[in-house]
Scaffold this active site. Structure first.
Site: not given
Ligand code: PA5
Length: 427
Positions: A288, A309, A418
């Site tokens: 990310e 393996h 999302k």
């Molecule tokens: O790193 C990030 O920002 C995302 O992976 C969020 O952690 C994930 O989408 C969950 O989001 P939230 O904590 O708003 O539910």
């Protein structure tokens, strides 16, 4: 003992990057960009009163509940799961060594599988349960759905008033559906700081509360992170822990020896299955943070020796698009002795010795095939070492992203899915 990094002979060393790495590190420490609040979390928590409140809540959960269901996805669960599985795997619900005396931890809302959640809903019927629901935005679909299911199950089991006392919410201070609900229902809450993004939030209540509820010493975890911070600050350039960022950057942007260059994939490899979720956390952190604007190193992981393996052949002789980062635990703790009759190669040796022979042998074999290998040695499985690892990787990840010119702290692609999923549900 500190974690250490060793570069194999095909790794491009971070020469010529000293000034740029120092500049990137300083900009993070000085918090010149948005979402850099994570850089001073260790010392903030160790000083502050909020730490005591987290520990107190975790202790109460441990006294009261046999099952803690942690609901969250992405950065809102991976860090906690990574640390708990590494340091206290027997605290995970269903672990063969669980003795039923301590609180067991389970994670929910991290997928959309009915069968997965049904098993946990059944566990609520028989075990005294508390819920910790975590969402920074307070609007993510997966945890929202899981939370609705488990809240209903708690109300059914305990009645509304008692159920509300068994919920802790960790979310934004002011906004989001979860915040509104927490205020309305009177849940105990902790705040996800505004200046810390999901994947950098393991050292906020997001990670600390579930980790403490698993009985892990969060003070030692934070101390480890602080030690790594100080180690980076004492050597902020290529002679310190950030050399890894420089090597990653050069491997992914320059031409080296044999095989395909630049390298497009980093494979995190581990021999201790307890590190499986740490590798998942790494994949989110790097994926990310770096995977945007058509750039980034694709983060993958392999569990050895099982995957030797299945994928070993590819690593040795396949398309050489990757470099390997080995998470090498020097003292894994438990050891078993090979009994008489195990054969001449094994008799009298311990399993850890065999694991060591595998780790070193695989590195030699892959290096002979021209693969760049980075070995990160963890002295042992302790909260201090885990804290060091968290800070080491967070910092190196952010620095590599900055060297590449991308913002390590946004995730427009995640937001895009999302939005599309919600649009589909409205049809
Ligand atoms: O790193 C990030 O920002 C995302 O992976 C969020 O952690 C994930 O989408 C969950 O989001 P939230 O904590 O708003 O539910």
């Amino acid at each position: 003992m500190n974690i250490s990094t060793e570069f194999g002979k095909h790794v491009l060393l971070p020469e010529g990057l000293d000034a740029r790495i120092k500049e990137a590190a300083n900009s993070l420490f000085e918090q010149k960009m948005d979402f850099t609040g994570w850089t001073d979390l260790p010392e903030k928590w160790l000083k502050g009163e909020a730490f005591a409140e987290i520990q107190k809540t975790a202790d109460e959960i441990r006294k009261k509940a046999k099952l803690l269901i942690v609901i969250g996805i992405g950065g809102s669960y991976l860090g906690a799961k990574a640390v708990i599985e590494a340091l206290a795997p027997e605290k995970m619900l269903g672990h063969p060594a669980a003795d039923g005396r301590d609180t067991q931890i389970a994670f929910a809302g991290c997928n959309l599988s009915s069968s997965y959640h049904k098993v946990l809903l059944n566990a609520v019927k028989t075990m005294d349960t508390e819920i910790c629901v975590i969402s920074k935005s307070g609007t993510t679909t997966e945890p929202a759905l899981a939370f609705a299911l488990f809240k209903e199950a708690l109300i059914k089991k305990y009645g509304r008033a008692e159920a509300m006392k068994r919920i802790v919410a960790i979310t934004d201070e002011k906004k989001g559906t979860l915040r509104e609900e927490a205020d309305r229902e009177g849940y105990k809450t902790f705040i996800v700081p505004d200046d810390v993004g999901g994947r950098y939030s393991v050292l906020t209540p997001v990670g600390l509360l579930p980790i403490a509820a698993a009985g892990i010493d969060i003070r030692r975890l934070l101390k480890g992170a602080l030690e790594m911070k100080e180690s980076i600050q004492s050597k902020p350039g290529t002679s310190g822990p950030l050399a890894y960022a420089g090597a990653r950057y050069r491997l992914s942007t320059e031409k080296g020896g044999t095989g395909v260059w630049p390298k497009t994939t980093e494979i995190f490899e581990y021999y201790e299955p307890r590190l499986a979720y740490f590798a998942e956390w790494l994949k989110q952190l790097f994926g990310e943070s770096e995977g945007k604007e058509g750039l980034g190193i694709f983060p993958a992981s392999l569990s050895f020796s099982a995957d030797l393996h299945s994928m070993g052949q590819f690593l040795q002789e396949g398309r050489q698009i990757f470099f390997e980062t080995v998470l090498d635990v020097r003292e894994p703790g438990t050891d078993l002795l090979a009994p008489m009759g195990a054969g001449p190669l094994l008799e009298g040796r311990s399993m850890n010795q065999v694991e060591r022979a595998a780790t070193d042998g695989v590195i030699r074999a892959h290096e002979a095939a021209g693969v760049p290998v980075i070995r990160i040695s963890l002295p042992d499985f302790s909260p201090n070492v885990m804290g060091q690892m968290i800070y080491f990787f967070e910092m190196n990840c952010a620095v590599t992203a900055l060297l590449s010119g991308v913002n390590p702290f946004d995730q427009p692609g995640v937001e895009a899915y999302k939005a599309e999923m919600k649009a589909g549900l409205k049809k």
